[in-house]
Design a protein around this motif. Structure first.
Motif, PDB file in Angstrom:
ATOM      1  N   TYR A 109       0.598  -1.300  -0.051  1.00 45.89           N
ATOM      2  CA  TYR A 109      -0.525  -0.151  -0.677  1.00 45.89           C
ATOM      3  C   TYR A 109       0.923   1.204   0.196  1.00 45.89           C
ATOM      4  CZ  TYR A 109      -3.799   3.366   1.177  1.00 45.89           C
ATOM      5  OH  TYR A 109      -4.065   5.072   1.156  1.00 45.89           O
ATOM      6  N   TRP A 110       1.709   1.415   0.601  1.00 43.55           N
ATOM      7  CA  TRP A 110       2.609   2.636   0.509  1.00 43.55           C
ATOM      8  C   TRP A 110       3.997   2.532  -0.629  1.00 43.55           C
ATOM      9  CZ3 TRP A 110      -0.477   5.486   3.372  1.00 43.55           C
ATOM     10  CH2 TRP A 110      -0.100   4.807   4.725  1.00 43.55           C
ATOM     11  N   LEU A 111       4.307   1.295  -1.076  1.00 44.12           N
ATOM     12  CA  LEU A 111       4.275   1.199  -2.336  1.00 44.12           C
ATOM     13  C   LEU A 111       4.057   2.673  -3.480  1.00 44.12           C
ATOM     14  CD1 LEU A 111       6.646  -1.428  -1.479  1.00 44.12           C
ATOM     15  CD2 LEU A 111       7.591   0.973  -1.936  1.00 44.12           C
ATOM     16  N   SER A 112       2.731   2.518  -3.194  1.00 44.08           N
ATOM     17  CA  SER A 112       1.637   2.645  -4.532  1.00 44.08           C
ATOM     18  C   SER A 112       1.142   4.062  -3.802  1.00 44.08           C
ATOM     19  CB  SER A 112       1.352   1.807  -4.316  1.00 44.08           C
ATOM     20  OG  SER A 112       0.698   0.309  -4.568  1.00 44.08           O
ATOM     21  N   HIS A 113       1.561   4.556  -2.233  1.00 43.64           N
ATOM     22  CA  HIS A 113       1.653   5.438  -1.900  1.00 43.64           C
ATOM     23  C   HIS A 113       2.628   6.157  -1.086  1.00 43.64           C
ATOM     24  CE1 HIS A 113      -2.730   3.484  -2.196  1.00 43.64           C
ATOM     25  NE2 HIS A 113      -3.361   4.951  -2.285  1.00 43.64           N
ATOM     26  N   MET A 114       3.182   6.506  -1.800  1.00 43.30           N
ATOM     27  CA  MET A 114       4.449   7.347  -1.370  1.00 43.30           C
ATOM     28  C   MET A 114       4.302   8.533  -1.143  1.00 43.30           C
ATOM     29  SD  MET A 114       7.260   6.397   0.212  1.00 43.30           S
ATOM     30  CE  MET A 114       7.015   4.029  -0.480  1.00 43.30           C
ATOM     31  N   ASP A 115       3.254   9.253  -1.635  1.00 41.45           N
ATOM     32  CA  ASP A 115       3.208  11.072  -1.600  1.00 41.45           C
ATOM     33  C   ASP A 115       2.516  10.886  -0.249  1.00 41.45           C
ATOM     34  OD1 ASP A 115       4.730  11.885  -3.214  1.00 41.45           O
ATOM     35  OD2 ASP A 115       3.024  12.615  -4.989  1.00 41.45           O
TER      36      ASP A 115
END
Length: 225
Positions: A109-115
């Motif tokens: 999830y965080w890799l896809s929402h790095m911002d």
């Protein structure tokens, strides 16, 4: 979310709770965009209001200051992640697989929402005041999900090799560190982050389960003899 053009009608329209919620959401979206692009230090409430399409003074009805806006951006992003993680856990019956899917899914999830990740977990040098985010309801909710999921696994082990709280903290630190460190050192030829997280989480969980089940087998063997 699309940003509105400035309008002199904004104040008269934002009277109902629904309208006020929409205005606040527009400010949060604009603030998230500015912080992601320029960093917190470069963002002012007046700039956020202008980007959202509202008069600069309107934003002070919703946020005390820059840090208050930043706190609410982080809280909203964390809550969105928690809702998704809860769905991941709910779809999996086996306790060990739930732990693996939760923590591996966290990394994905965080890799896809790095911002969003870098806003929620700003670098140590970022100018972030002590705004109480670590004790916010959003953080308490997501930590409860992590701890409850690991607790449920450790409850199935005859003799857990360590406390479930320590295990959960280790997984949290390992996953978030593995997501963040390659971002901080992009020049290094890293193995894919998703691969590292999958192998790391799987190895940790499988080892704990094997140790706990091994203790159960030893106890059964002693009783049988």
């Amino acid at each position: 979310m699309s940003f509105r053009k400035p309008s002199s009608e904004v104040q008269s329209r934002a009277r109902t709770p629904e309208d006020k919620a929409k205005v606040k959401a527009a400010f949060i979206a604009a603030g998230r965009r500015l912080v992601a692009e320029e960093g917190l230090a470069a963002v002012s409430l007046r700039r956020v209001a202008t980007l959202a399409g509202y008069a600069p003074g309107a934003i002070y009805q919703y946020f005390r200051d820059q840090q208050d806006l930043f706190l609410q951006i982080r809280g909203e992003d964390m809550q969105a992640a928690t809702q998704l993680f809860r769905r991941v856990v709910a779809r999996t019956a086996d306790p060990a697989e739930r732990v693996k899917k939760l923590f591996i899914g966290t990394a994905h999830y965080w890799l896809s929402h790095m911002d969003d990740f870098l806003i929620i977990f700003p670098a140590p040098g970022a100018r972030v005041a002590s705004d109480g985010f670590a004790k916010s309801q959003a953080v308490r909710d997501i930590l409860a999900l992590y701890y409850e999921t690991v607790d449920a696994l450790f409850d199935t082990l005859a003799q857990p090799p360590l406390s479930s709280r320590v295990a959960a903290d280790m997984l949290l630190a390992a996953v978030h560190g593995t997501v963040l460190f390659p971002q901080m050192t992009p020049g290094m030829p890293w193995t894919k982050t998703r691969t590292m997280v999958r192998l790391l989480v799987t190895a940790m969980v499988d080892q704990w389960v094997a140790q706990g089940q091994g203790a159960r087998r030893k106890t059964a063997a002693r009783k049988a003899s």
